[in-house]
Design an enzyme around this catalytic site. Sequence first.
Site, PDB file in Angstrom:
ATOM      1  CE  LYS A  11      57.811  17.131  43.508  1.00  0.00           C
ATOM      2  NZ  LYS A  11      56.854  17.932  42.694  1.00  0.00           N
ATOM      3  CE1 TYR A  51      59.592  17.719  37.969  1.00  0.00           C
ATOM      4  CE2 TYR A  51      61.121  18.673  39.538  1.00  0.00           C
ATOM      5  CZ  TYR A  51      60.034  17.871  39.263  1.00  0.00           C
ATOM      6  OH  TYR A  51      59.385  17.205  40.280  1.00  0.00           O
ATOM      7  CG  PHE A  59      54.699  25.100  36.375  1.00  0.00           C
ATOM      8  CD1 PHE A  59      55.687  24.133  36.544  1.00  0.00           C
ATOM      9  CD2 PHE A  59      53.665  24.841  35.491  1.00  0.00           C
ATOM     10  CE1 PHE A  59      55.650  22.938  35.838  1.00  0.00           C
ATOM     11  CE2 PHE A  59      53.619  23.634  34.779  1.00  0.00           C
ATOM     12  CZ  PHE A  59      54.618  22.688  34.964  1.00  0.00           C
ATOM     13  NE  ARG A  87      52.101  10.090  37.878  1.00  0.00           N
ATOM     14  CZ  ARG A  87      52.516  11.349  37.644  1.00  0.00           C
ATOM     15  NH1 ARG A  87      53.805  11.670  37.782  1.00  0.00           N
ATOM     16  NH2 ARG A  87      51.681  12.287  37.300  1.00  0.00           N
ATOM     17  CB  THR A  93      49.692  17.526  39.730  1.00  0.00           C
ATOM     18  OG1 THR A  93      49.948  16.501  38.774  1.00  0.00           O
ATOM     19  CG2 THR A  93      50.868  18.482  39.805  1.00  0.00           C
ATOM     20  CG  ASN A 114      53.458  18.449  44.092  1.00  0.00           C
ATOM     21  OD1 ASN A 114      54.669  18.373  44.274  1.00  0.00           O
ATOM     22  ND2 ASN A 114      52.914  18.323  42.897  1.00  0.00           N
ATOM     23  CG  HIS A 117      59.207  13.365  40.484  1.00  0.00           C
ATOM     24  ND1 HIS A 117      58.655  13.925  39.358  1.00  0.00           N
ATOM     25  CD2 HIS A 117      59.952  12.304  40.056  1.00  0.00           C
ATOM     26  CE1 HIS A 117      59.070  13.248  38.288  1.00  0.00           C
ATOM     27  NE2 HIS A 117      59.859  12.257  38.682  1.00  0.00           N
ATOM     28  CD  GLU A 128      61.642  11.132  35.791  1.00  0.00           C
ATOM     29  OE1 GLU A 128      61.237  10.533  36.811  1.00  0.00           O
ATOM     30  OE2 GLU A 128      60.939  11.948  35.162  1.00  0.00           O
TER      31      GLU A 128
HETATM   32  P1  RTP Z   1      55.964  15.415  39.313  1.00  0.00           P
HETATM   33  O1  RTP Z   1      56.582  15.455  37.931  1.00  0.00           O
HETATM   34  O2  RTP Z   1      56.653  16.338  40.289  1.00  0.00           O
HETATM   35  O3  RTP Z   1      55.813  14.010  39.813  1.00  0.00           O
HETATM   36  O4  RTP Z   1      54.462  15.950  39.236  1.00  0.00           O
HETATM   37  P2  RTP Z   1      53.355  15.607  38.173  1.00  0.00           P
HETATM   38  O5  RTP Z   1      53.868  14.611  37.175  1.00  0.00           O
HETATM   39  O6  RTP Z   1      52.126  15.240  38.932  1.00  0.00           O
HETATM   40  O7  RTP Z   1      53.136  17.015  37.480  1.00  0.00           O
HETATM   41  P3  RTP Z   1      53.926  17.668  36.224  1.00  0.00           P
HETATM   42  O8  RTP Z   1      52.914  18.105  35.248  1.00  0.00           O
HETATM   43  O9  RTP Z   1      55.022  16.778  35.751  1.00  0.00           O
HETATM   44  O10 RTP Z   1      54.553  18.982  36.884  1.00  0.00           O
HETATM   45  C1  RTP Z   1      55.752  18.930  37.620  1.00  0.00           C
HETATM   46  C2  RTP Z   1      55.600  19.737  38.878  1.00  0.00           C
HETATM   47  O11 RTP Z   1      55.443  21.097  38.532  1.00  0.00           O
HETATM   48  C3  RTP Z   1      54.540  21.737  39.425  1.00  0.00           C
HETATM   49  N1  RTP Z   1      53.410  22.277  38.697  1.00  0.00           N
HETATM   50  N2  RTP Z   1      52.917  23.446  38.937  1.00  0.00           N
HETATM   51  N3  RTP Z   1      51.345  25.793  38.889  1.00  0.00           N
HETATM   52  C4  RTP Z   1      51.076  24.816  38.041  1.00  0.00           C
HETATM   53  O12 RTP Z   1      50.178  24.876  37.240  1.00  0.00           O
HETATM   54  C5  RTP Z   1      51.893  23.629  38.110  1.00  0.00           C
HETATM   55  N4  RTP Z   1      51.750  22.570  37.342  1.00  0.00           N
HETATM   56  C6  RTP Z   1      52.718  21.710  37.725  1.00  0.00           C
HETATM   57  C7  RTP Z   1      54.072  20.698  40.402  1.00  0.00           C
HETATM   58  O13 RTP Z   1      54.800  20.824  41.606  1.00  0.00           O
HETATM   59  C8  RTP Z   1      54.371  19.397  39.719  1.00  0.00           C
HETATM   60  O14 RTP Z   1      54.607  18.368  40.646  1.00  0.00           O
HETATM   61 MG    MG Z   2      55.672  14.849  36.134  1.00  0.00          MG
END
Ligand code: RTP
Ligand code: MG
Length: 135
Positions: A11, A51, A59, A87, A93, A114, A117, A128
């Site tokens: 990112k 997304y 968010f 992962r 996250t 963070n 992804h 994706e």
């Molecule tokens: P990613 O998709 O980016 O790999 O991250 P992830 O699976 O660990 O998390 P996901 O639930 O898919 O959320 C996508 C991205 O959204 C942001 N986020 N912000 N403020 C919040 O509560 C919140 N929750 C998620 C994070 O940047 C996350 O990587």
């Molecule tokens: Mg995700």
Amino acid sequence: MAIERTLSIIKPDAVAKNVIGQIYSRFEGAGLKIVAARMTQLSREQAEGFYAAHKERGFFKDLVDFMVSGPVMIQALEGENAVAVHRDLMGATDPKKADKGTIRADFADSIDANAVHGSDAVDAAAIEIAYFFSK
Ligand code: RTP
Ligand code: MG
């Protein structure tokens, strides 16, 4: 063991920190092969489309704003259990909750910025990868 592919994005925060090489070393050290890669600046439309599953989440706008804030490095990774291996390398996250030694614990500043992804399942990974790379 299944050979899988997964989609990885370094990112804007991690690209700006100049740690692409360090993150690639972690992929390679875990047996993940980089089979496609591209540095690009995402448009809002691309980030929103990527997304789309999070469209209704509070968010979403912050997430899209962040993903278009600078260049990203996008790669497809291949290896045994690639989705889960990747992962595990990424960590939780929220970097505050990520295990020591994970990419997010070491390079990420916040749940928004963070660092990386990774696809969360094999079927999502196929969608994706196709979003960014041709066959
Ligand atoms: P990613 O998709 O980016 O790999 O991250 P992830 O699976 O660990 O998390 P996901 O639930 O898919 O959320 C996508 C991205 O959204 C942001 N986020 N912000 N403020 C919040 O509560 C919140 N929750 C998620 C994070 O940047 C996350 O990587
Ligand atoms: Mg995700």
